[in-house]
Design a protein around this motif. Structure first.
Motif, mmCIF file in Angstrom:
data_model
loop_
_atom_site.group_PDB
_atom_site.id
_atom_site.type_symbol
_atom_site.label_atom_id
_atom_site.label_comp_id
_atom_site.label_asym_id
_atom_site.label_seq_id
_atom_site.Cartn_x
_atom_site.Cartn_y
_atom_site.Cartn_z
ATOM 1 N N SER A 217 1.082 -3.765 -8.202
ATOM 2 C CA SER A 217 -0.366 -3.939 -8.212
ATOM 3 C C SER A 217 -0.707 -5.244 -8.924
ATOM 4 C CB SER A 217 -1.035 -2.768 -8.938
ATOM 5 O OG SER A 217 -0.696 -2.791 -10.316
ATOM 6 N N ILE A 218 -1.948 -5.676 -8.763
ATOM 7 C CA ILE A 218 -2.385 -6.896 -9.455
ATOM 8 C C ILE A 218 -2.251 -6.718 -10.965
ATOM 9 C CG2 ILE A 218 -4.409 -8.329 -9.956
ATOM 10 C CD1 ILE A 218 -5.255 -7.988 -7.061
ATOM 11 N N GLU A 219 -2.561 -5.518 -11.443
ATOM 12 C CA GLU A 219 -2.440 -5.239 -12.880
ATOM 13 C C GLU A 219 -0.983 -5.334 -13.331
ATOM 14 O OE1 GLU A 219 -4.056 -3.388 -10.709
ATOM 15 O OE2 GLU A 219 -6.120 -3.878 -11.301
ATOM 16 N N ASP A 220 -0.073 -4.838 -12.508
ATOM 17 C CA ASP A 220 1.355 -4.919 -12.847
ATOM 18 C C ASP A 220 1.798 -6.369 -12.992
ATOM 19 O OD1 ASP A 220 1.648 -2.165 -12.782
ATOM 20 O OD2 ASP A 220 2.231 -2.131 -10.663
ATOM 21 N N VAL A 221 1.363 -7.207 -12.055
ATOM 22 C CA VAL A 221 1.759 -8.619 -12.067
ATOM 23 C C VAL A 221 1.210 -9.313 -13.307
ATOM 24 C CG1 VAL A 221 1.583 -10.822 -10.852
ATOM 25 C CG2 VAL A 221 1.931 -8.705 -9.554
ATOM 26 N N LYS B 136 -1.182 -4.988 8.552
ATOM 27 C CA LYS B 136 -2.179 -5.364 7.551
ATOM 28 C C LYS B 136 -1.786 -4.947 6.137
ATOM 29 C CE LYS B 136 -6.203 -3.508 8.098
ATOM 30 N NZ LYS B 136 -7.542 -3.235 8.673
ATOM 31 N N ALA B 137 -1.283 -3.730 5.974
ATOM 32 C CA ALA B 137 -0.940 -3.253 4.626
ATOM 33 C C ALA B 137 0.163 -4.093 3.994
ATOM 34 C CB ALA B 137 -0.506 -1.786 4.697
ATOM 35 N N SER B 138 1.185 -4.450 4.765
ATOM 36 C CA SER B 138 2.281 -5.266 4.229
ATOM 37 C C SER B 138 1.798 -6.668 3.895
ATOM 38 C CB SER B 138 3.417 -5.340 5.255
ATOM 39 O OG SER B 138 3.965 -4.069 5.483
ATOM 40 N N ILE B 139 0.953 -7.217 4.762
ATOM 41 C CA ILE B 139 0.414 -8.563 4.499
ATOM 42 C C ILE B 139 -0.416 -8.549 3.221
ATOM 43 C CG2 ILE B 139 -1.165 -10.332 5.354
ATOM 44 C CD1 ILE B 139 -0.278 -9.529 8.195
ATOM 45 N N MET B 140 -1.226 -7.520 3.056
ATOM 46 C CA MET B 140 -2.058 -7.440 1.854
ATOM 47 C C MET B 140 -1.204 -7.262 0.607
ATOM 48 S SD MET B 140 -4.949 -8.151 2.871
ATOM 49 C CE MET B 140 -5.631 -8.032 1.225
ATOM 50 N N GLN B 141 -0.077 -6.576 0.733
ATOM 51 C CA GLN B 141 0.840 -6.455 -0.402
ATOM 52 C C GLN B 141 1.308 -7.839 -0.846
ATOM 53 O OE1 GLN B 141 4.250 -3.879 0.229
ATOM 54 N NE2 GLN B 141 5.411 -4.891 -1.401
ATOM 55 N N LEU B 142 1.658 -8.684 0.122
ATOM 56 C CA LEU B 142 2.088 -10.046 -0.194
ATOM 57 C C LEU B 142 0.939 -10.876 -0.753
ATOM 58 C CD1 LEU B 142 4.314 -10.725 2.927
ATOM 59 C CD2 LEU B 142 5.126 -10.665 0.575
ATOM 60 N N LEU B 143 -0.228 -10.782 -0.127
ATOM 61 C CA LEU B 143 -1.370 -11.587 -0.560
ATOM 62 C C LEU B 143 -1.875 -11.149 -1.928
ATOM 63 C CD1 LEU B 143 -3.396 -12.005 2.767
ATOM 64 C CD2 LEU B 143 -1.798 -13.608 1.702
ATOM 65 N N PHE C 48 -0.100 -10.131 -4.369
ATOM 66 C CA PHE C 48 0.776 -10.767 -5.366
ATOM 67 C C PHE C 48 0.328 -12.216 -5.579
ATOM 68 C CE2 PHE C 48 4.453 -13.279 -6.613
ATOM 69 C CZ PHE C 48 4.956 -12.541 -7.672
ATOM 70 N N GLY C 49 0.059 -12.926 -4.481
ATOM 71 C CA GLY C 49 -0.404 -14.306 -4.599
ATOM 72 C C GLY C 49 -1.709 -14.403 -5.362
ATOM 73 N N GLU C 50 -2.616 -13.473 -5.100
ATOM 74 C CA GLU C 50 -3.898 -13.477 -5.809
ATOM 75 C C GLU C 50 -3.705 -13.195 -7.292
ATOM 76 O OE1 GLU C 50 -8.316 -11.390 -5.598
ATOM 77 O OE2 GLU C 50 -6.803 -10.900 -4.101
ATOM 78 N N ALA C 51 -2.803 -12.262 -7.609
ATOM 79 C CA ALA C 51 -2.554 -11.936 -9.013
ATOM 80 C C ALA C 51 -2.015 -13.149 -9.765
ATOM 81 C CB ALA C 51 -1.561 -10.773 -9.107
ATOM 82 N N ILE C 52 -1.122 -13.890 -9.139
ATOM 83 C CA ILE C 52 -0.598 -15.106 -9.772
ATOM 84 C C ILE C 52 -1.724 -16.119 -9.962
ATOM 85 C CG2 ILE C 52 0.995 -17.050 -9.518
ATOM 86 C CD1 ILE C 52 2.365 -14.385 -10.104
ATOM 87 N N ALA C 53 -2.593 -16.221 -8.956
ATOM 88 C CA ALA C 53 -3.671 -17.215 -9.006
ATOM 89 C C ALA C 53 -4.670 -16.921 -10.117
ATOM 90 C CB ALA C 53 -4.391 -17.274 -7.662
ATOM 91 N N ILE C 54 -4.941 -15.638 -10.388
ATOM 92 C CA ILE C 54 -5.937 -15.300 -11.399
ATOM 93 C C ILE C 54 -5.312 -15.065 -12.767
ATOM 94 C CG2 ILE C 54 -7.457 -14.286 -9.667
ATOM 95 C CD1 ILE C 54 -6.589 -11.540 -10.590
ATOM 96 N N GLY C 55 -3.992 -15.178 -12.849
ATOM 97 C CA GLY C 55 -3.303 -14.956 -14.117
ATOM 98 C C GLY C 55 -3.466 -16.127 -15.074
ATOM 99 N N SER C 56 -2.798 -16.033 -16.205
ATOM 100 C CA SER C 56 -2.875 -17.091 -17.209
ATOM 101 C C SER C 56 -2.334 -18.402 -16.653
ATOM 102 C CB SER C 56 -2.080 -16.683 -18.458
ATOM 103 O OG SER C 56 -0.733 -16.415 -18.110
ATOM 104 N N ARG C 57 -2.795 -19.503 -17.239
ATOM 105 C CA ARG C 57 -2.501 -20.821 -16.670
ATOM 106 C C ARG C 57 -1.603 -21.642 -17.587
ATOM 107 N NH1 ARG C 57 -8.502 -22.183 -14.044
ATOM 108 N NH2 ARG C 57 -8.357 -20.614 -12.390
#
Length: 658
Positions: free
Chosen positions: A254-258, A312-319, A321-330
Motif C-alpha cells: 500500500s502507499i502507507e507501506d511504501v 486495471k488492478a495490476s496496473i494500479m498496483q504498479l502506479l 507504488f510510483g505515486e507513493a515514491i513521488a509523495i514521499g520524503s525528498r
C-alpha cells in the motif's frame, strides 16, 4: 353474419371450436332466403375457417417436432452433467457435437419465442424447457472456458527478457547518504539495467486452444451469456496478471507501506519496479491485449473492455507504488531513482496510449500521466532539497590535510551523474506548473559577476545548466565557510585550491563541460591558481624572508655579522623543518597540481637558498663549524620538497645528505 365473423379471433386456436363454427356456417349457407351478398360472405367465412383448421394442425405438428428435437439435444447436453471429464479434453468431435447441440437448442428457443404463445401453455412449457437446457449448457461452457484458459496457460519466463534480480547489481549505498560522506566515484552511477528489457509479444495461452476459446465465447455470446463469459475471462486473467507481478518480484504494498520503508529496502524495490514496468507493459500487457483480441475481437468493444478490466488492478498496483515514491520524503539520494522512474514511465506512454487508446482505457492513460506529473514534481522538489542540503551543510572541525572535502566529491559526482539525465531534467526543470523555480534560485543564490559574462559556444544555456551552476555556486560559498575553520591562512588557501581544482577537473573531464562552458573553466582555473599563489605567499614568505640579505650586517657596517648569519641559518633550518613537518601532512590528490606546486616551490626556495649560500657560506668557518649551521644542501631541500603534500606527516631530525 358480421357477429359470427367477429367471434373467430376469440375462438382461434381451439381446433374443435373452429370445426363447430365451420359446421354452423355451412348449415346457414343451405338456407333459401339468403341474398347473393350474404351467400358470398358465408362462402368466404367457410374458406377462412378451413384455412385456420389447416394452420392449427400445422402448428401442432411443428410444436411436436420442436419438442422431439429439443428432447434429443437435451439428452446430448445432459449426459455430460454426470461426466467429470472435460469435453474439450475428450475429443474435438465431442466438443463439436456439444457446440452443435447448444446451437440447435438456441435456435429452437428462438423459434418458440417467435410463436404467439400468450395463451398457449404447451408452447410456454417447451420454451421454459429450452431455456433450462440452454442455461445448463452455458454453465458447462463457462467451466470448459475457464479450464482451457487455466490449464493451457504458458509459463512466463522473464529471464529470457534481460531481466535480472535486483540483488545482482545493487550499488553499495547506505540507508542515508549525507553530503559529508565520500561516496566514491562509482556509487552514484546510473543503473545501466533500467532500460534493458526486450520488447516482444508472447503466447500467454497455448495457440492451439485459441480456436476452442473463440468457439465457446461465440456460443455464449450468441446465447446472450456474454457477461458470464467476460466475467470468467476477466477473473482468470486477473489472477494471471497478479502472478506475473509476483514473478517480477513486485510486492503488493500500500502507499502507507511504501512511505514507512527504509531507503535501503525502498531503493531495491524501486529498481525492481523500473525493470518490471517495462516488461509488464511491453511484453505482458501487449500479449494480454493480443489474447483478448484473439478471443473477443469479433465482438466490437468487448475485447478492449475485458482487457482494461483484467489489467486495471495490476496496473494500479504498479502506479500506486510510483505515486507513493513521488509523495514521499525528498532526500537527495532519491533523485536518481526518481529520474529512472520518470524516464521509464515517460518512455512507456506511447505503449500505454496504443494499448488503451479506446475510451474504456482512458482511465489508465489518465492515471499514468498523473503519476508521471507527480514524479516530475518530486524531481523538482528533490533537486531543490539537494541544493538546500549543500548550502546548509556545516562543519565544526576543519577537514584534515586540506584535501578535497567529501562534500565536494559528493556534489560533483552527483551533478556529473545528473548529466546522464539531461534531456529529462531539462524537460522537468522547465515545466514548473506556474512555479518559477529559476527565480526562486536567483533570489536564494547571489550570482557572481563572472557568471553574468557571455559564455562560449560550448555552453548550453538550458534549465539544467543554470541549476548545475547554481549548485556549484552554493558549493563554493560553503567551501569558503569551511576554509575559515583553519587557523593557518595558508591552509585556508591550500584547501580552496584543492577543492576548486577538483571541481574544474570534474567539469573538464566529463559531460559537465557542456553545461558549464569554457568561460566557467577559465574563471575557475584562475581561481584555484590564485589560491595556490596565496598559499605560497602565506606559507613560505616567512621562510624565504630568512634568505634575504637584510639584517645580517654588523651594526654601523656593511660587513656580514657571523653571529647574525649563524642565527639566520639556524632560523631557516627551524622554519623549513616546521613547514616540512606540517606540509608533509597536507595532501594534494591531483598529481598534476601536486607536481606543479612542488616545481613552483622549488624554483622559489631552492633558487633563493643557492643564492644566499653562494653569497654568505664563505663567511662561516669551514669544516664542522659550517656543517653545524648549514644542515642542508640545495639538493637536500630539493628532495625534501618532493615529500610535501603526500598526507603523511614527517619530521627532519637527521638530514639525508650523502
Amino acid at each position: 353474419m358480421a357477429e359470427c365473423k367477429s367471434l373467430i379471433p376469440a375462438i382461434e386456436g381451439e381446433e374443435h371450436v373452429i370445426a363447430a363454427a365451420q359446421h354452423i356456417v355451412r348449415a346457414l349457407g343451405t338456407s333459401k332466403n339468403l341474398t347473393d351478398g350474404m351467400r358470398k360472405i358465408l362462402t368466404d367465412l367457410d374458406t377462412q375457417l378451413s384455412s385456420m383448421t389447416v394452420l392449427t394442425s400445422s402448428k401442432k405438428g411443428e410444436i411436436r417436432e420442436i419438442e422431439e428435437r429439443l428432447n434429443s439435444f437435451q439428452e446430448k447436453i445432459t449426459r455430460w452433467e454426470s461426466d467429470q471429464s472435460m469435453i474439450w479434453e475428450t475429443s474435438p468431435e465431442e466438443a463439436s457435437e456439444y457446440l452443435k447441440a447448444v446451437d440447435e437448442v438456441r435456435s429452437l428457443a428462438e423459434s418458440l419465442g417467435s410463436m404467439p404463445s400468450n395463451e398457449d401453455a404447451e408452447v410456454n412449457k417447451i420454451l421454459c424447457q429450452a431455456h433450462s437446457v440452454l442455461q445448463m449448457a452455458m454453465v458447462r461452457l463457462e467451466d470448459e472456458f475457464v479450464h482451457i484458459l487455466v490449464y493451457n496457460r504458458q509459463p512466463f519466463e522473464p529471464e529470457h527478457m534481460s531481466f535480472r534480480s535486483c540483488e545482482e547489481d545493487i550499488v553499495d549505498e547506505e540507508s542515508t547518504i549525507s553530503v559529508e560522506d565520500d561516496p566514491g566515484e562509482d556509487s552514484l552511477r546510473r543503473d545501466s539495467c533500467s532500460k534493458g528489457a526486450e520488447e516482444f509479444i508472447i503466447d500467454l495461452v497455448h495457440p492451439d486452444v485459441i480456436p476452442d476459446l473463440k468457439c465457446i465465447a461465440n456460443a455464449m455470446f450468441m446465447s446472450n451469456f456474454d457477461q458470464e463469459c467476460c466475467q470468467a475471462y476477466i477473473s482468470i486473467r486477473k489472477e494471471a496478471l497478479d502472478e506475473c507481478l509476483f514473478i517480477l518480484e513486485v510486492e503488493k504494498l500500500s502507499i502507507e507501506d511504501v512511505l514507512k520503508m527504509e531507503w535501503s529496502g525502498l531503493n531495491c524495490d524501486i529498481k525492481k519496479w523500473i525493470r518490471a514496468l517495462k516488461i509488464f507493459f511491453r511484453v505482458y500487457l501487449a500479449s494480454e491485449r493480443r489474447l483478448c483480441d484473439q478471443i473477443f475481437g469479433e465482438f466490437g468493444s468487448v475485447s478492449p473492455t475485458c482487457f482494461v478490466e483484467a489489467s486495471k488492478a495490476s496496473i494500479m498496483q504498479l502506479l500506486n507504488f510510483g505515486e507513493a515514491i513521488a509523495i514521499g520524503s525528498r532526500q537527495p539520494e532519491k533523485l536518481f531513482r526518481l529520474l529512472d522512474m520518470y524516464e521509464v514511465l515517460a518512455e512507456l506512454l506511447p505503449d500505454v496510449d496504443a494499448l488503451f487508446s479506446d475510451c474504456t482505457g482512458s482511465c489508465v492513460e489518465f492515471e499514468c500521466r498523473e503519476v508521471l506529473k507527480r514524479l516530475g514534481d518530486s524531481i523538482r522538489g528533490t533537486f531543490m532539497e539537494f541544493e538546500n542540503a549543500v548550502g546548509s551543510n556545516t562543519s565544526t572541525n576543519p577537514f584534515a590535510g586540506g584535501g578535497i572535502h567529501p562534500m565536494t566529491r559528493y556534489v560533483m559526482n552527483y551533478i556529473k551523474t545528473l548529466t546522464d539525465y539531461s534531456d529529462t531534467l531539462n524537460l522537468v526543470l522547465d515545466d514548473n506548473d506556474g512555479l518559477d523555480l529559476a527565480s526562486s534560485l536567483h533570489s536564494a543564490i547571489p550570482v557572481i559577476e563572472e557568471e553574468k559574462e557571455a559564455e562560449s559556444s560550448s555552453y548550453s544555456a538550458s534549465p539544467m545548466a543554470h541549476h548545475l551552476q547554481s549548485v556549484t555556486s552554493i558549493l563554493e560559498t560553503n567551501l569558503d565557510g569551511k576554509s575559515k575553520l583553519y587557523k593557518d591562512v595558508s591552509l585556508q588557501h591550500f584547501f580552496l585550491m584543492n577543492n576548486i581544482c577538483y571541481m574544474v577537473q570534474k567539469v573538464k573531464d566529463s559531460e559537465l563541460g557542456t553545461f558549464f562552458g569554457d568561460n566557467w573553466v577559465r574563471q575557475h582555473n584562475w581561481k584555484f591558481r590564485q589560491h595556490a599563489m596565496n598559499y605560497e605567499r602565506a606559507a613560505w614568505s616567512s621562510v624565504l624572508s630568512l634568505l634575504k640579505d637584510e639584517g645580517i650586517c654588523n651594526p654601523g657596517s656593511s660587513s656580514v655579522s657571523k653571529t647574525l648569519l649563524k642565527e639566520r641559518f639556524r632560523n631557516f633550518n627551524l622554519a623549513f623543518e616546521e613547514v616540512y613537518k606540517n606540509q608533509t601532512g597536507w595532501v594534494i590528490p591531483d598529481p598534476q597540481l601536486r607536481d606543479d606546486l612542488r616545481i613552483s616551490l622549488s624554483l622559489k626556495v631552492i633558487q633563493a637558498y643557492r643564492t644566499f649560500m653562494g653569497r654568505h657560506a664563505s663567511h662561516l668557518d669551514g669544516g664542522r663549524q659550517s656543517d653545524k649551521y648549514i644542515k642542508y644542501s640545495a639538493d637536500d631541500l630539493q628532495n625534501y620538497l618532493l615529500d610535501l603534500f603526500e598526507g603523511s606527516p614527517r619530521s627532519l631530525h637527521n638530514p639525508r645528505r650523502k
